[in-house]
Scaffold this active site. Structure first.
Site, PDB file in Angstrom:
ATOM      1  CB  THR A   1     -15.558   2.986  14.952  1.00  7.42           C
ATOM      2  OG1 THR A   1     -15.654   3.987  13.954  1.00  7.42           O
ATOM      3  CG2 THR A   1     -16.853   2.903  15.744  1.00  7.42           C
TER       4      THR A   1
ATOM      5  N   GLY B   1     -35.577   0.076   0.988  1.00  2.96           N
ATOM      6  CA  GLY B   1     -35.026  -0.893   0.042  1.00  2.96           C
ATOM      7  C   GLY B   1     -34.536  -2.131   0.755  1.00  2.96           C
TER       8      GLY B   1
ATOM      9  CE  LYS C   1     -21.360   5.215   0.436  1.00  2.00           C
ATOM     10  NZ  LYS C   1     -21.515   6.328   1.335  1.00  2.00           N
TER      11      LYS C   1
ATOM     12  CG  PHE D   1     -19.193  11.784  12.297  1.00  2.00           C
ATOM     13  CD1 PHE D   1     -19.970  10.841  12.963  1.00  2.00           C
ATOM     14  CD2 PHE D   1     -18.448  12.675  13.066  1.00  2.00           C
ATOM     15  CE1 PHE D   1     -20.016  10.798  14.354  1.00  2.00           C
ATOM     16  CE2 PHE D   1     -18.484  12.637  14.453  1.00  2.00           C
ATOM     17  CZ  PHE D   1     -19.262  11.699  15.101  1.00  2.00           C
ATOM     18  CG  LEU D   2     -14.529  10.955   7.153  1.00  2.00           C
ATOM     19  CD1 LEU D   2     -13.088  10.562   6.870  1.00  2.00           C
ATOM     20  CD2 LEU D   2     -14.778  12.421   6.809  1.00  2.00           C
TER      21      LEU D   2
ATOM     22  CB  CYS E   1     -19.644   2.297   9.362  1.00  2.00           C
ATOM     23  SG  CYS E   1     -17.959   2.896   9.220  1.00  2.00           S
TER      24      CYS E   1
ATOM     25  CE  LYS F   1      -4.382  -1.008   2.052  1.00  2.00           C
ATOM     26  NZ  LYS F   1      -5.275  -1.033   3.176  1.00  2.00           N
TER      27      LYS F   1
ATOM     28  N   GLY G   1     -25.576  -1.646   4.275  1.00  2.00           N
ATOM     29  CA  GLY G   1     -24.383  -2.493   4.309  1.00  2.00           C
ATOM     30  C   GLY G   1     -23.201  -1.608   4.632  1.00  2.00           C
TER      31      GLY G   1
HETATM   32  C1  UDX Z   1     -11.951   2.721   9.532  1.00  2.00           C
HETATM   33  C2  UDX Z   1     -11.859   2.729  11.045  1.00  2.00           C
HETATM   34  O1  UDX Z   1     -10.606   2.587  11.476  1.00  2.00           O
HETATM   35  C3  UDX Z   1     -12.870   1.838  11.606  1.00  2.00           C
HETATM   36  O2  UDX Z   1     -12.759   1.744  12.983  1.00  2.00           O
HETATM   37  C4  UDX Z   1     -14.140   2.479  11.238  1.00  2.00           C
HETATM   38  O3  UDX Z   1     -15.215   1.925  11.867  1.00  2.00           O
HETATM   39  C5  UDX Z   1     -14.292   2.388   9.750  1.00  2.00           C
HETATM   40  O4  UDX Z   1     -13.273   3.035   9.144  1.00  2.00           O
HETATM   41  P1  UDX Z   1     -11.079   1.588   7.452  1.00  2.00           P
HETATM   42  O5  UDX Z   1     -10.323   2.834   7.197  1.00  2.00           O
HETATM   43  O6  UDX Z   1     -12.245   1.263   6.598  1.00  2.00           O
HETATM   44  O7  UDX Z   1     -11.547   1.584   8.981  1.00  2.00           O
HETATM   45  O8  UDX Z   1     -10.109   0.359   7.621  1.00  2.00           O
HETATM   46  P2  UDX Z   1      -9.285  -0.422   6.552  1.00  2.00           P
HETATM   47  O9  UDX Z   1      -9.704  -0.040   5.182  1.00  2.00           O
HETATM   48  O10 UDX Z   1      -9.319  -1.816   7.028  1.00  2.00           O
HETATM   49  O11 UDX Z   1      -7.828   0.205   6.752  1.00  2.00           O
HETATM   50  C6  UDX Z   1      -7.057   0.059   7.893  1.00  2.00           C
HETATM   51  C7  UDX Z   1      -5.598   0.258   7.487  1.00  2.00           C
HETATM   52  O12 UDX Z   1      -4.781   0.168   8.653  1.00  2.00           O
HETATM   53  C8  UDX Z   1      -5.067  -0.780   6.495  1.00  2.00           C
HETATM   54  O13 UDX Z   1      -4.437  -0.127   5.430  1.00  2.00           O
HETATM   55  C9  UDX Z   1      -4.065  -1.601   7.308  1.00  2.00           C
HETATM   56  O14 UDX Z   1      -2.996  -2.094   6.539  1.00  2.00           O
HETATM   57  C10 UDX Z   1      -3.630  -0.592   8.345  1.00  2.00           C
HETATM   58  N1  UDX Z   1      -3.119  -1.183   9.587  1.00  2.00           N
HETATM   59  C11 UDX Z   1      -3.786  -2.166  10.212  1.00  2.00           C
HETATM   60  C12 UDX Z   1      -1.944  -0.659  10.136  1.00  2.00           C
HETATM   61  O15 UDX Z   1      -1.325   0.210   9.568  1.00  2.00           O
HETATM   62  N2  UDX Z   1      -1.499  -1.171  11.327  1.00  2.00           N
HETATM   63  C13 UDX Z   1      -2.122  -2.190  11.974  1.00  2.00           C
HETATM   64  O16 UDX Z   1      -1.671  -2.632  13.019  1.00  2.00           O
HETATM   65  C14 UDX Z   1      -3.300  -2.705  11.394  1.00  2.00           C
HETATM   66  C1  UDX Z   2     -21.408   5.565   7.268  1.00  2.00           C
HETATM   67  C2  UDX Z   2     -21.775   6.836   8.040  1.00  2.00           C
HETATM   68  O1  UDX Z   2     -22.831   7.517   7.342  1.00  2.00           O
HETATM   69  C3  UDX Z   2     -20.566   7.747   8.208  1.00  2.00           C
HETATM   70  O2  UDX Z   2     -20.924   8.850   9.018  1.00  2.00           O
HETATM   71  C4  UDX Z   2     -19.387   6.990   8.855  1.00  2.00           C
HETATM   72  O3  UDX Z   2     -19.649   6.689  10.214  1.00  2.00           O
HETATM   73  C5  UDX Z   2     -19.105   5.708   8.062  1.00  2.00           C
HETATM   74  O4  UDX Z   2     -20.316   4.925   7.916  1.00  2.00           O
HETATM   75  P1  UDX Z   2     -21.025   4.807   4.764  1.00  2.00           P
HETATM   76  O5  UDX Z   2     -21.107   3.437   5.328  1.00  2.00           O
HETATM   77  O6  UDX Z   2     -19.905   5.180   3.881  1.00  2.00           O
HETATM   78  O7  UDX Z   2     -21.057   5.907   5.935  1.00  2.00           O
HETATM   79  O8  UDX Z   2     -22.352   5.044   3.906  1.00  2.00           O
HETATM   80  P2  UDX Z   2     -23.792   5.655   4.112  1.00  2.00           P
HETATM   81  O9  UDX Z   2     -24.003   6.653   3.031  1.00  2.00           O
HETATM   82  O10 UDX Z   2     -24.050   6.087   5.493  1.00  2.00           O
HETATM   83  O11 UDX Z   2     -24.713   4.391   3.757  1.00  2.00           O
HETATM   84  C6  UDX Z   2     -24.665   3.204   4.520  1.00  2.00           C
HETATM   85  C7  UDX Z   2     -25.631   2.171   3.977  1.00  2.00           C
HETATM   86  O12 UDX Z   2     -26.982   2.579   4.210  1.00  2.00           O
HETATM   87  C8  UDX Z   2     -25.520   1.917   2.471  1.00  2.00           C
HETATM   88  O13 UDX Z   2     -25.607   0.521   2.229  1.00  2.00           O
HETATM   89  C9  UDX Z   2     -26.725   2.615   1.893  1.00  2.00           C
HETATM   90  O14 UDX Z   2     -27.177   2.016   0.697  1.00  2.00           O
HETATM   91  C10 UDX Z   2     -27.732   2.442   3.019  1.00  2.00           C
HETATM   92  N1  UDX Z   2     -28.794   3.473   3.026  1.00  2.00           N
HETATM   93  C11 UDX Z   2     -28.457   4.782   3.214  1.00  2.00           C
HETATM   94  C12 UDX Z   2     -30.117   3.097   2.877  1.00  2.00           C
HETATM   95  O15 UDX Z   2     -30.447   1.906   2.735  1.00  2.00           O
HETATM   96  N2  UDX Z   2     -31.098   4.071   2.914  1.00  2.00           N
HETATM   97  C13 UDX Z   2     -30.792   5.392   3.083  1.00  2.00           C
HETATM   98  O16 UDX Z   2     -31.723   6.206   3.096  1.00  2.00           O
HETATM   99  C14 UDX Z   2     -29.437   5.753   3.235  1.00  2.00           C
END
Ligand code: UDX
Ligand code: UDX
Length: 441
Positions: free
Chosen positions: A122, A261, A328, A151-152, A268, A35, A265
């Protein structure tokens, strides 16, 4: 300021790159050398609109660097270190904190000067206190702790970073909270210059941790609630689109996240709702509402299979197209996508399954075929299930789709995203969730 971000997944990469764009000097660390190697060449490991342009610009400006901790953590650390490693769901529904513990342990051992550790991953309420007692209290250096949940939304993460509804900082001391607030000061100024407000909620660690879980649990509840109402609409002949509009105009309810719908998924909502349920139970509290939210969501994603099995008693002799694999649109992420449940269930019913997604990451689809074009997926299909509301699928040429599909050409709109009249005018049978009027011709 000098800032370090540990983890270059969806959250860490966006955080690091956007902090550099704000003018900070950022080092992003990841244990995955592949990466980091790609990132140093300006290639993002994730699909996120706008991210590669920002990586290139900020590396060129000398504000952004990428590294593995292989050569030792100490030289990579700075006075503010964000942790954004993954916290995936363990088999029992709990959040797997092993990556977080490992990162905090490494940092605590390597720290030589005062530092604030900022948790963006989280983690369940109470984790911050445990990490401080277990790792930080024994470090040679003075390490403060701040919970700063993210909250992204994937697909709009860069915009969400620069236009936040709020920034939450929960710290063990005022000095640590203020140090992290200073990191965000350029963002607050930038928002003010665009006429946006960017409130900072300053609180204690456990409250900040709880704000994150409560927010995602509430949004999940909204989705499961509207899905329940959609199911009632199907029973009583009401139209969920009108109902959601009529409800959403009440500012106390709001229009967002009332899209009915096949449910939520992603990386998060499924994980965070399960983890909050787990931690509640562990503390002796049964969070019944949340359990129902999770159950409704699990059931909702079965609807396409239930309806197709009823409409096509000979499903085992049919070909079904699954349109969309990402959880999504505008992301390649397939984590907890409804497709992961729908495809195996259709295969179990004996159907041949042909899938299409314009961007989704590779996914184990068993016997199902992943096609290069939507037309290939629809070819010979007696039914199509819309799983992901990608614009190109929502705006599909349904006359062309009908011409390659087999009878009875059912289109199950799992996202209530299609123009029902266009689908029906093309000669397809339209099915959706809570749109009973649209089923009739
Ligand atoms: C994030 C948050 O961390 C998670 O808690 C939240 O709920 C969702 O978003 P995300 O960024 O989606 O998770 O995680 P992921 O895509 O799995 O990336 C984590 C990265 O951390 C990976 O690139 C992995 O290689 C790296 N990693 C993991 C480290 O650098 N050190 C470690 O010890 C473990
Ligand atoms: C979520 C949170 O919104 C964000 O703040 C952060 O905590 C990471 O997790 P994300 O999972 O990227 O973001 O997508 P989001 O746009 O929130 O949608 C989540 C799921 O809900 C998707 O599967 C989407 O299709 C579904 N969804 C969303 C519905 O089924 N109905 C809706 O009205 C909105």
């Amino acid at each position: 300021m000098q800032v370090t971000v540990v983890g270059t997944g969806y959250v860490g990469l966006v955080q690091g790159v956007c902090l550099a764009e704000l003018g900070h000097s950022v080092t992003c660390i990841d244990i995955d050398p592949a990466k980091i190697e790609r990132l140093t060449r300006g290639i993002s490991p994730i699909y996120e609109p706008g991210i590669e342009e920002l990586i290139t610009a900020n590396v060129a400006a000398g504000r952004l660097a990428f590294s593995t901790p292989e050569g030792g953590w100490a030289p990579l650390l700075s006075e503010v270190v964000f942790i954004a490693v993954g916290t995936p769901m363990a088999d029992n529904g709990a959040a797997d904190l092993s990556y977080v513990r490992s990162a905090v342990d490494s940092i605590a051992r390597a720290a030589t000067g005062p530092m604030t550790l900022v948790m963006k991953s989280t983690v369940p309420p109470g984790t911050g206190a445990t990490l401080q007692a277990r790792f930080l209290a024994h470090a040679d250096a003075e390490i403060g702790y701040v919970s700063n949940p993210e909250f992204l939304r994937e697909g709009s993460a860069v915009r969400d970073f620069f236009e936040p509804d709020r920034i939450v900082l929960g710290g063990s001391s005022v000095a640590d909270v203020e140090r992290v607030a200073a990191v965000y000061a350029p963002l607050v100024d930038r928002c003010a210059a665009s006429g946006l407000s960017c409130p900072i909620v300053k609180t204690d660690v456990a409250s900040a941790e709880t704000i994150k879980y409560a927010s995602n649990a509430f949004l999940s509840t909204k989705i499961s609630f509207i899905n329940e109402i959609a199911n009632v609409c199907d029973c009583v002949g009401a139209d969920i689109d009108s109902v959601a509009e009529g409800m959403g105009l009440d500012v106390r309810i709001g229009r967002h996240f009332l899209g009915a719908g096949i449910g939520y998924g992603g990386s998060c909502f499924p994980k965070d709702t399960r983890a909050l349920d787990f931690i509640s139970t562990l503390n002796g509290y049964q969070f019944d509402l949340l359990k129902a939210v999770i159950d409704v969501n699990n059931r909702q994603r079965l609807l396409p299979v239930i309806h197709l099995a009823k409409a096509l008693p000979d499903l085992h002799e049919r070909t079904i197209a699954v349109l969309g694999l990402a959880f999504k649109p505008h992301t390649d992420d397939v984590r907890e996508s409804p497709a992961i449940d729908i495809v195996p269930l259709l295969l179990e019913e004996g159907a041949k399954v042909r899938c299409y997604d314009p961007l989704a990451a590779p996914l184990d689809l068993g016997e199902a075929v992943r096609c290069d074009t939507v037309w290939d997926a629809l070819s010979g299909a007696s039914a199509a299930v819309l799983v992901t509301d990608w614009p190109e699928l929502v705006e599909l040429d349904w006359a062309r789709a009908r011409s390659v599909m087999a009878d009875p050409a059912i289109v199950f709109d799992g996202r209530n995203a299609l123009d029902a009249s266009a689908v029906k005018a093309a000669g397809c049978v339209y099915m959706a969730v809570g749109r009973p009027g649209a089923h009739r011709s």
